[in-house]
Scaffold this active site. Structure first.
Site, PDB file in Angstrom:
ATOM      1  N   ASP A  36      26.269  34.336  30.154  1.00  0.00           N
ATOM      2  CA  ASP A  36      27.193  34.054  31.245  1.00  0.00           C
ATOM      3  C   ASP A  36      28.083  35.275  31.483  1.00  0.00           C
ATOM      4  OD1 ASP A  36      28.511  32.674  33.210  1.00  0.00           O
ATOM      5  OD2 ASP A  36      29.692  31.430  31.849  1.00  0.00           O
TER       6      ASP A  36
ATOM      7  N   GLN B 152      32.882  39.883  41.054  1.00  0.00           N
ATOM      8  CA  GLN B 152      33.938  39.509  40.119  1.00  0.00           C
ATOM      9  C   GLN B 152      33.955  40.408  38.880  1.00  0.00           C
ATOM     10  OE1 GLN B 152      34.929  35.179  39.725  1.00  0.00           O
ATOM     11  NE2 GLN B 152      32.939  34.879  40.695  1.00  0.00           N
TER      12      GLN B 152
ATOM     13  N   ARG C  47      40.797  31.761  43.161  1.00  0.00           N
ATOM     14  CA  ARG C  47      41.342  30.842  42.137  1.00  0.00           C
ATOM     15  C   ARG C  47      41.959  29.611  42.803  1.00  0.00           C
ATOM     16  NH1 ARG C  47      38.131  31.860  39.074  1.00  0.00           N
ATOM     17  NH2 ARG C  47      37.356  33.157  40.762  1.00  0.00           N
TER      18      ARG C  47
END
Length: 842
Positions: free
Chosen positions: A245, A293, A650
């Site tokens: 991940d 990201q 977020r």
């Protein structure tokens, strides 16, 4: 197809029936290499856990054949919990962990093959800095010019790139031999030579102490797999499916580790007749990540790992997840628009079926302090009027230094908050002391921790005794513990020093025997150490109220050990120490299901992977966010933009963005331009409550509307926000004196007081200056607030009646005239005599 009977065999429809088409395709894919490009909030954890369940039930793999890697303990725990609901209790036995935890298990099992005994100690940052300071003292180089932190950062870079100390020495200091005494690094002109020598000596001393730092966990595992083909072969056979991940956050060493564990370069051919990965050939690799990201380049993360995945694995399949299940379309459109300005990225556009939602609310404040007060007022309104829980709100910022004004604003508004990234539980002095005892028990060769506890609590063994033991240990070629154990052989040692040394040695030997007898009960060992060492007794006897909280912290440590026992079938003291060493910043965050009753403050880097219904993105100015160093560097600006993308995504329901026209930098007020990221968000997505600060309005020629814009007391009329009349104990923000007080920045950089004088339409107010009394030295004052220098450490937070919130940056024990140095942000760095300073420790 044989299958583990303990695995709950769910039908295919149960695993993919509620997934969207792209998610279902990723779960079912059958092939050696898969990249799942998972956009923010696209359900990647669900896809990853469903894929593991699919591998077990449809490919016939056994749980022991799966290695699932993520970056935080919290994420690993969530993944394990979801797996347990899918496949049953067998999930608790699977290798689902962080990179570092997996490497610890491998090194505990086989590390002795490369000289690392199974009881090795994992040094945290404080331990590593202490070791660098000892090396600096022995090698006589300037720690102010070459700080331990900067040296460790350089060493970390070397390790992340798998550059060994031997390579560095060969290039820059071939005449140096690790362990060599009398080598004067201070004479070296080339800093690379100094770094090479210190790196080599640092590694030498770690090895002598049977210790590793965090980076070593990865590096030494790669070394083990490369140096021992039979060990590598064991893991090639064991792990047939490797899932990683947050792949965009991997560094070079982690990238190599994955390839080594999978046997990608071992030259074995796959079993073409197997249903899945089979028993031979490279393991099947699934990586999940989002190049948009990738925000940890400063930690060594290499975005090329995910960008070049298809080149590294020629038969790789890429599946993009673009449907978002977290945010509104307005928030996603803003994120898409910002990140689209980065070049060289894979096209991806997040979308949601949840609808447009509220516009983004934006506000331009005059100063960082007024920005904080506006944010606090909005949070108060959301909580009081709209019923929003404080725990559903997060305030995020680019750098830790920004938190000071935000904290003050929340304190004055009486808004409860928690600061993530502050002093962590395991870094508190009393907890570190207790853990140092435990580490020294498990690993007597650990010089750093053994030296830490020698005189804690005080037992008459000061610096002289420590230096005598150190010298003796060097002479006999042993560890610091060897020097303690043979203290009776040290020439010239007085009975006054020898007696407490021998008592210390006897106590440590008895504690070690107790630990061996009760190894499966770490909580009992913790209790025995706290009692026998005198740590608990010293704190309980203290009259200082602060020491009561320290007693509670030690009680909490024992509770943590007891909890570890309950949750770990094969609990050991070494295992408990391992869990405390591998705790991350984000692990201190409460679960989303829990209502902490507090607003969360954190940096954007810490916020990665988290989500909140309401998010405030603060400090949206050029030089703040994006950071000043990114202004002339395209790659750094791209990373800053990715950080903005992370921050925006977020938010689940409502995003606030704020900026300040003036922000204190290096003790002076500086005018700040709006962040370019604000310009990159489409204008129709933003509802500006105040688009220009007061100074900017005047410069824009708004004087024609002065009678409308100015209030009767010299301030702008803002319906949304009313600044308090007093700030930080000074007249800052007082409407009658705003713009005329010397405490408000530098008058020359902020309108030269125009705002205050304009409001009074030319009226001149004179004030009689008070007669000054002759100054007297602070040391002559008889005031005493009964604060003790021992209670203050670098990093502690204090509040001052005049300067507000500050952080301790230095503490000097000078007896009655002890001094602490505190950074008060915009109020500057102040040296305060402790006994007379009007401060309170938080």
């Amino acid at each position: 197809m044989q299958q583990d009977p303990d695995v709950i065999a769910r039908p295919p429809e149960a695993l993919i029936g509620d997934l969207n088409p792209q998610q279902a395709e990723a779960v079912q894919y059958r092939g050696p290499a898969l990249l799942i490009g998972a956009g923010a909030g696209s359900g990647k954890t669900r896809v990853l856990t469903r894929r593991i369940a699919w591998i077990l039930t449809q490919f016939g793999a056994w749980p022991s054949q799966v290695l699932a890697i993520t970056f935080t303990n919290k994420a690993a725990a969530e993944m394990r919990e979801r797996l347990e609901s899918l496949i049953g209790p067998v999930a608790s036995r699977m290798w689902v962990s962080t990179f570092h935890s997996a490497c610890v298990r491998i090194l505990r099992r086989d590390g002795e093959r490369i000289g690392l005994k199974s009881g090795f100690t994992i040094y945290d940052t404080a331990d590593c800095e202490r070791l660098i300071k000892l090396i600096a003292n022995d090698f006589n180089f300037d720690v102010k010019r070459y700080t331990p932190r900067s040296i460790l950062a350089r060493i970390s870079d070397y390790k992340n790139n798998l550059t060994s100390a031997r390579e560095m020495l060969a290039q820059y200091a071939p005449d140096f031999k690790p362990g060599q005494r009398g080598y004067r690094v201070g004479r070296i002109g080339n800093p690379e030579e100094l770094y090479a020598v210190v790196y080599a000596e640092y590694q030498h001393r770690l090895a002598a102490a049977n210790a590793v730092d965090f980076d070593d966990l990865i590096v030494r595992t790669v070394e083990l797999l490369r140096a021992c083909p039979d060990v590598a072969e064991y893991y090639h056979r064991k792990f047939r499916y490797i899932l990683v991940d947050e792949y965009q956050d991997t560094n070079h060493a982690q990238y190599v580790l994955i390839r080594e564990l999978a046997g990608v370069d071992a030259g074995e051919h796959a079993d073409m007749g197997a249903v899945g990965a089979g028993r031979v050939g490279p393991a099947w690799i699934t990586v999940v990540g989002d190049s948009d990201q990738s925000i940890y380049a400063f930690r060594g993360a290499d975005i090329r790992n995910i960008q070049d995945f298809e080149q590294d694995f020629p038969n790789a399949k890429t599946i993009m997840l673009e449907q978002n299940y977290r945010s509104t379309q307005t928030i996603l459109d803003a994120a898409n628009a910002v990140i689209a300005h980065n070049e060289g990225r894979k096209p991806k556009r997040l979308w949601t079926a949840a609808g447009a939602g509220e516009q983004i609310t934006a506000y331009a404040a005059d100063t960082a302090q007024l920005e904080a007060h506006w944010i606090a007022a909005q949070i108060k309104r959301l909580h009081t009027d709209d019923g929003v829980r404080y725990s559903d709100i997060a305030v995020m910022y680019r750098a830790n230094a920004q938190s000071r004004s935000l904290e003050e604003g929340l304190i004055q508004a009486r808004v409860p908050y928690q600061l993530i990234g502050g002093t962590k539980f395991y870094e508190r002095r009393e907890v570190k002391d207790a853990l140092a005892y435990l580490q020294a028990i498990v690993n007597p060769a650990d010089d750093i921790n053994m030296r830490r506890i020698l005189n804690v609590p005080k037992r008459g063994l000061g610096a002289r005794a420590e230096s005598q033991v150190t010298l003796h240990a060097q002479q006999i070629g042993g560890t610091f513990w060897d020097g303690v154990a043979h203290a009776d052989q040290i020439e010239g040692m007085t009975a006054r020093t020898l007696n407490p040394l021998m008592r210390f040695a006897q106590m440590m030997q008895e504690l070690r025997e107790f630990a061996q007898e009760h190894d499966a009960k770490p909580s009992q060992i913790v209790a025995e150490v706290l009692e026998r060492s005198g740590l608990l007794e010293e704190l309980k006897k203290s009259q200082d109220p602060q020491d009561q909280s320290r007693v509670e912290n030690l009680s909490q440590l024992q509770s943590v050990a007891a909890e570890y026992e309950q949750n770990t079938p094969d609990a050991t003291l070494a295992g408990f120490l391992e869990t405390t060493a591998l705790v991350a910043d984000s692990d201190q965050l409460p679960d989303e299901s829990q209502d902490s009753g507090k607003v969360t403050l954190m940096t954007l880097h810490t916020a990665k992977g988290l989500e909140y219904p309401i998010v405030f993105l603060t400090g949206m100015e050029q030089g703040t966010f994006p950071h000043a160093r990114a202004m002339e560097d395209t790659s750094e600006l791209s990373e800053e933009r990715r950080l903005a993308y992370v921050g925006i995504t977020r938010a689940k329901r409502h995003l606030f963005v704020t900026r300040a026209a003036v922000r204190a930098q290096w003790g002076r007020s500086a005018e700040m331009m709006p962040s370019q990221f604000l310009d990159e968000i489409p204008a129709d997505l933003i509802d500006w409550k105040r688009k220009e600060a007061g100074m900017e309005r005047m410069r824009s020629g708004w004087r024609a509307n002065a009678s409308h814009d100015f209030g009767a007391h010299g301030g702008w009329n803002d319906d949304e926000f009313d600044a308090p009349s007093s700030f930080g104990g000074s007249s800052y923000g007082s409407r009658s004196s705003y713009g005329s007080g010397s405490s408000y920045g530098s008058r020359s950089t902020y309108g030269s007081g125009v705002r205050g004088s304009a409001a009074h339409a030319g009226k001149v107010t004179t004030r009689r200056a008070p007669v000054r009394q002759p100054a007297q030295p602070a040391s002559s004052l008889k005031t005493d607030n009964h604060l003790r220098i021992e209670d203050f450490a670098v990093g502690d937070k204090v509040t001052h009646d005049k300067f507000g919130l500050g952080t301790v940056v230095d503490a000097q024990d000078k007896g009655r005239n002890s001094v602490i140095t505190v950074d008060f942000g915009s109020s500057g760095v102040k040296r305060l005599m402790l006994r007379v300073a009007p401060i309170e420790k938080l």
